[in-house]
Enzyme design. Structure first.
Site, PDB file in Angstrom:
ATOM      1  N   ARG A 198     -19.320  13.325  13.272  1.00 50.19           N
ATOM      2  CA  ARG A 198     -19.956  12.787  12.076  1.00 50.19           C
ATOM      3  C   ARG A 198     -21.099  11.824  12.375  1.00 50.19           C
ATOM      4  NH1 ARG A 198     -14.365  11.905   8.591  1.00 50.19           N
ATOM      5  NH2 ARG A 198     -14.090  14.120   8.188  1.00 50.19           N
TER       6      ARG A 198
ATOM      7  N   GLY B 295       0.834  -1.199   0.000  1.00 52.09           N
ATOM      8  CA  GLY B 295       0.000   0.000   0.000  1.00 52.09           C
ATOM      9  C   GLY B 295       0.865   1.243   0.000  1.00 52.09           C
TER      10      GLY B 295
ATOM     11  N   HIS C 209     -17.987   6.066   4.596  1.00 49.92           N
ATOM     12  CA  HIS C 209     -16.805   6.858   4.304  1.00 49.92           C
ATOM     13  C   HIS C 209     -15.517   6.250   4.839  1.00 49.92           C
ATOM     14  CE1 HIS C 209     -14.358  10.326   3.607  1.00 49.92           C
ATOM     15  NE2 HIS C 209     -14.162  10.565   4.879  1.00 49.92           N
TER      16      HIS C 209
ATOM     17  N   ARG D 114     -14.520   8.132  14.153  1.00 48.06           N
ATOM     18  CA  ARG D 114     -13.332   8.946  13.924  1.00 48.06           C
ATOM     19  C   ARG D 114     -13.721  10.407  13.761  1.00 48.06           C
ATOM     20  NH1 ARG D 114     -11.069  11.088   9.663  1.00 48.06           N
ATOM     21  NH2 ARG D 114     -12.196   9.910   8.081  1.00 48.06           N
TER      22      ARG D 114
ATOM     23  N   GLU E 129      -5.636   3.187   8.050  1.00 54.90           N
ATOM     24  CA  GLU E 129      -7.031   2.791   8.197  1.00 54.90           C
ATOM     25  C   GLU E 129      -7.179   1.273   8.312  1.00 54.90           C
ATOM     26  OE1 GLU E 129      -9.621   4.403   5.166  1.00 54.90           O
ATOM     27  OE2 GLU E 129     -11.386   3.379   5.952  1.00 54.90           O
TER      28      GLU E 129
ATOM     29  N   SER F 141     -16.485  17.845   1.734  1.00 46.64           N
ATOM     30  CA  SER F 141     -15.682  17.921   2.955  1.00 46.64           C
ATOM     31  C   SER F 141     -16.455  18.423   4.170  1.00 46.64           C
ATOM     32  CB  SER F 141     -14.499  18.839   2.732  1.00 46.64           C
ATOM     33  OG  SER F 141     -13.892  19.146   3.962  1.00 46.64           O
TER      34      SER F 141
END
Lengths: 646, 246
Positions: free
Chosen positions: A338, A41, A409, A443, A433, A285
């Protein structure tokens, strides 16, 4: 049975990391080039780890599935990166960043890891500035900050709406520098298919060359997996199309525990779904919530008219609008975390107040900010986001309020790792992640970039040395060793099996069906009944997949359908584990909302007595029930309370 | 809407490619261009035919993975967007759309519309960075940077490395891509230390990899989905000249 040992260092919280670094084992300079490290990655975590380990003198091999390391999905992060610099003099500190992150995660993250994250956050900003990352600045030439959800200070550094891009390009530059110096070797369009274990330790990986179709064997004294999250299990998410769970799923099947799979972040501000051909969702955003106000019509009749296009949003009078976040959470207003914002939007839409043709949207309105600050200021702050919105929706957000709806997300769950970011397989480290470590059950905004770079720049370069210090006498192994050959054969058999199904349905058919099951039953609101239903439906889907999948072409060269099939096969299995995990967690916390467990006001109700633990699952074999291991969460430095943003 | 697609098919890098014609029907104007290709691919898979391979990933215009030369324009007829953000409302019912890969010696075709852009990575590896390693860095605010310069550096740094500039250029020049990176660092104090070596190494690598020369047609700027300005090329030329005479 494997015992979970989080290896949290002794001592007071604020001294744990310095204590660790002062007492860990190191590898001396002449021995470092004798040790190989594989990094899978090239996002923020992978690229920063590879660059830092290469600079230390280790021999690093780094792999990505795209054509270039710069394509990794970290590039798409928009809003910013948190740090405890306290440049605005508004009361920030390492402790406050630590506290906000633990609280934002609804008291389901490990204290010691989160404190370390807050401690190194400032070094990340220093590092990125030195690399030439063009952060926003004020007129004095100093760095500017903005605020983000879940905090009452402005601690977010940003580069317009492209912070992830700029940070990733910084890490990519550092990586490219090490490639030039010969310390890192880059492999593009290569996908990790499995990890190779020798005497129980991770010693290499099997990759598939996505251009030639050939399998390759690669040795490393240690392996770092930094392959991102698993949001695409829902088919529609803000993740990139190729983001997948396969690397962390394959290591799970080889013995690395999978922690908290049910913790998924549904982001409140995304462009709503518009058709069944849709391939992905686009995030707007969170920084927009600084200046945008979220509302729906106060009366159902108005909402109905707007849905039928008999009325336009801007025609609705001020007193007929319900700014529901400001109403419910006056202290944080539009800047609640969120999970809270997403649930509140869903609640309004479910109650019949939603807008848009589907009724599954709420407004994000900049009218007041434009009036207060002027259009120029708004354009400077969010110009690229407004342009993106207009290109997709074909509506000008300067004139009409944006329409938004929550979408998958980020995934807080991931491979279980100890304080050293090492999984339950020795020598196998997991960063960014892909691991579960720092965000608990939710988060906070601008913390993903911080965590990815913290893991890569400032944690792994220390902790991997501690592990490798015992390996200095281990010579490089031949990849003809039986363990490599056997693992390669297992991968080949799996690919042959997929190619051999020769059924009638495409990979996307299964992926969409899985996504639908997940969104309906393991989404924003969960119940025992629906979770059980999801488990049953996924079991059926798995059978159908393995008997009726069609992959055209062959395995000798580019075959994107085969690539997708290997990933969807893993998503199906992961989806079941997510439902199992959500079912056992009889409480609501952060992004995991069990409708049976809520306060009279509809807020998440935790059960600390029974569920203050990390749930880490151990794979027991095909069609066997996985076993749950519990890592108790101990809070020594903060008081665990009901999260309150009112 | 119903459309006729003429799409470049090529089995592998060595094969001789050719255009194939396909029909798609009932496409919504809300659909993105790549979603339209997804729909076509699903119908091909239904007929047990090979789907069309194209590069794509983020589908929000930032990763730079998608490409496609659509009706003679890189990233198609809309301005300031990548192919993944192009929507079908930019086309009309009954249109014929010609879809090709980027054409450049330095970007060989891998299969169908997929291309190899490793050359861009190699140019960056030649010097497109500040050579700091991790750790031991002074406080971020110890380097104040004039806001206007920081903004200009950000304008240049917004490049997504898609290669549309090369595809648009009749000489297949990579000047805009290289100039954007050179400019970003030339404008910032962090980049000044290695400025001369950087521009020389990156230009030499660009030439070595077979990209063409710049003849100031500005097609690159016109087609850039991120509006990278050709002023950056002038800045790079100045940097290059200074490096050569010093």
């Amino acid at each position: 049975m494997t015992q979970l040992n989080s290896k949290i260092p002794q001592g007071p919280l604020a001294e744990k990391w310095s204590h660790y670094k002062a007492h860990q084992n190191l590898v001396n300079p002449p021995n470092k080039p004798k040790l190989d490290i594989i990094v899978v990655g090239t996002g923020l975590a992978g690229a920063s780890a590879a660059a830092s380990l290469g600079a230390l003198g280790f021999k690093v091999k780094i792999f990505c599935i795209q054509d270039s390391p710069r394509r990794a999905h970290s590039i798409a992060a928009q809003g910013g990166i948190n740090a405890a610099k306290n440049y605005p003099n508004d009361g920030d500190s390492v402790y406050r960043l630590f506290y906000d992150t633990i609280k934002g995660g609804d008291y389901r993250a490990r204290e010691a890891n989160v404190h370390r994250l807050a401690e190194v956050s400032n070094s990340i900003i220093d590092q990125c500035v030195a690399q030439g990352v063009p952060f926003a600045r004020d007129y004095s030439g100093l760095l500017d900050n903005r605020s983000f959800g879940g905090a009452q200070v402005s601690r977010t550094f940003y580069a317009r709406g492209q912070t992830g891009q700029q940070l990733l390009l910084g890490a990519y530059g550092a990586l490219s520098h090490q490639i030039k110096l010969g310390n890192v070797k880059l492999y593009t369009r290569q996908e990790m298919m499995d990890v190779v274990l020798v005497e129980g330790k991770a010693r290499g990986i099997i990759t598939r060359n996505l251009v030639s179709g050939e399998l390759e064997k690669h040795f490393g004294h240690a392996v770092v997996v930094a392959t991102g999250g698993y949001g695409n299990v829902y088919f529609l998410s803000t993740n990139a199309m190729n983001s997948n769970t396969s690397a962390i799923w394959q290591i799970y099947k080889r013995g690395a525990f999978f922690a908290n799979p049910c913790y998924v972040q549904i982001h409140p501000t995304c462009i709503p779904v518009h058709g069944d051909y849709q391939s992905k969702l686009t995030l707007m955003s969170e920084s927009l919530r600084n200046d945008g106000r979220i509302w729906v019509p106060k009366n159902k009749e108005d909402a109905e008219k707007i849905r039928k296009k008999q009325m336009n949003a801007i025609e609705l009078k001020e007193e007929d609008r319900d700014y529901f976040l400001e109403r419910r959470y006056p202290a944080f207003g539009n800047l609640v975390p969120r999970d809270v914002a997403s649930r509140a939007a869903k609640e309004r839409c479910d109650a019949g107040f939603g807008v848009g043709t589907t009724g599954l949207a709420v407004y994000l309105d900049f009218k007041d900010s434009i009036k207060r600050l002027g259009k120029d200021v708004i354009e400077e702050r969010y110009g690229n986001l407004f342009q993106m919105y207009e290109k997709i929706v074909d509506e000008n957000p300067y004139n009409n309020p944006m329409m938004i709806y929550p979408a998958v997300h980020y995934t807080m769950g991931g491979t279980w790792v100890d304080y050293e970011l090492q999984s339950t397989i020795p020598g196998l480290f997991v960063a960014g992640e892909a691991n579960f470590s720092d965000h608990g059950a939710n988060r906070l905004g601008a913390s993903a970039l911080m965590q990815g770079l913290s893991d890569g720049y400032f944690v792994l370069p220390y902790t991997i040395q501690n592990y490798l210090s015992k390996d200095i006498k281990v010579p490089r192994m031949s990849t003809d060793a039986p363990e490599f050959v056997e693992t390669e054969k297992a991968v080949k058999d799996r690919l042959d099996k997929l190619m051999g199904i020769k059924g009638n349905k495409s990979v996307d058919y299964f992926h969409k069906k899985l996504g639908h099951i997940m969104w309906e039953n393991v989404g924003m609101g969960r119940t025992a009944e629906r979770l059980q239903k999801a488990i049953d439906l996924i079991k059926e889907l798995k059978k159908e997949f393995w008997s009726d999948l069609r992959i055209p072409g062959d395995n000798n060269g580019v075959n994107t359908e085969l690539e997708k099939a290997t990933r969807v096969a893993d998503f199906i299995e992961l989806g079941e584990l997510m439902a199992i995990d959500a079912l056992q967690r009889e409480e609501s916390c952060g992004g995991h909302f069990r409708e049976e467990h809520q306060t009279p006001e509809g807020e998440a109700k935790r059960n600390d007595d029974d569920f203050k633990f990390v749930g880490a699952w151990e794979y027991k074999g095909e069609n066997e029930t996985p076993v749950l291991h519990k890592e108790p969460l101990v809070y020594e430095s903060i008081e665990v309370k009901q999260r309150d943003y009112k | 809407m119903d459309l006729t697609l003429k799409i470049w098919r090529q089995e592998n890098p060595k094969a001789k490619g050719k255009f194939e014609t396909y029909k798609v029907t009932g496409i919504s104007t809300e659909c993105s261009f790549l979603e339209m290709l997804d729909i076509l691919n699903e119908t091909l898979i239904d007929k047990v035919q090979l789907p069309i391979n194209f590069d794509h990933d983020c589908r929000e215009g930032i990763c730079g993975m998608c490409s496609l030369y659509i009706n003679g324009r890189p990233h198609g007829p809309d301005d300031e967007v990548t192919t993944c953000q192009l929507h079908m409302r930019k086309f009309k019912d009954g249109d014929t759309i010609v879809i090709e890969p980027w054409r450049s010696k330095a970007f060989p075709v891998i299969k169908d519309l997929m291309i190899n852009r490793n050359a861009f990575d190699e140019i960056i590896q030649a010097g497109g960075y500040v050579s700091v390693t991790t750790g031991g860095i002074p406080d971020a605010n110890s380097i104040p940077i004039n806001r206007a310069d920081a903004e200009l550096a950000m304008d240049a740094a917004a490049c997504i490395g898609c290669g549309a500039c090369v595809a648009a250029c009749k000489n297949a020049s990579a000047m805009l891509f290289v100039a954007a990176k050179v400019s970003q660092f030339a404008l910032l104090p962090q980049g000044k230390m290695e400025a001369q070596a950087r521009v020389e190494a990156m230009v030499a690598k660009m030439d070595e990899l077979g990209f063409g020369n710049c003849t100031n047609t500005y097609a690159c700027e016109a087609e850039c989905p991120k509006q990278i300005s050709a002023d950056n090329i002038a800045r790079m030329n100045r940097e290059f000249f200074c490096a050569k005479v010093s």
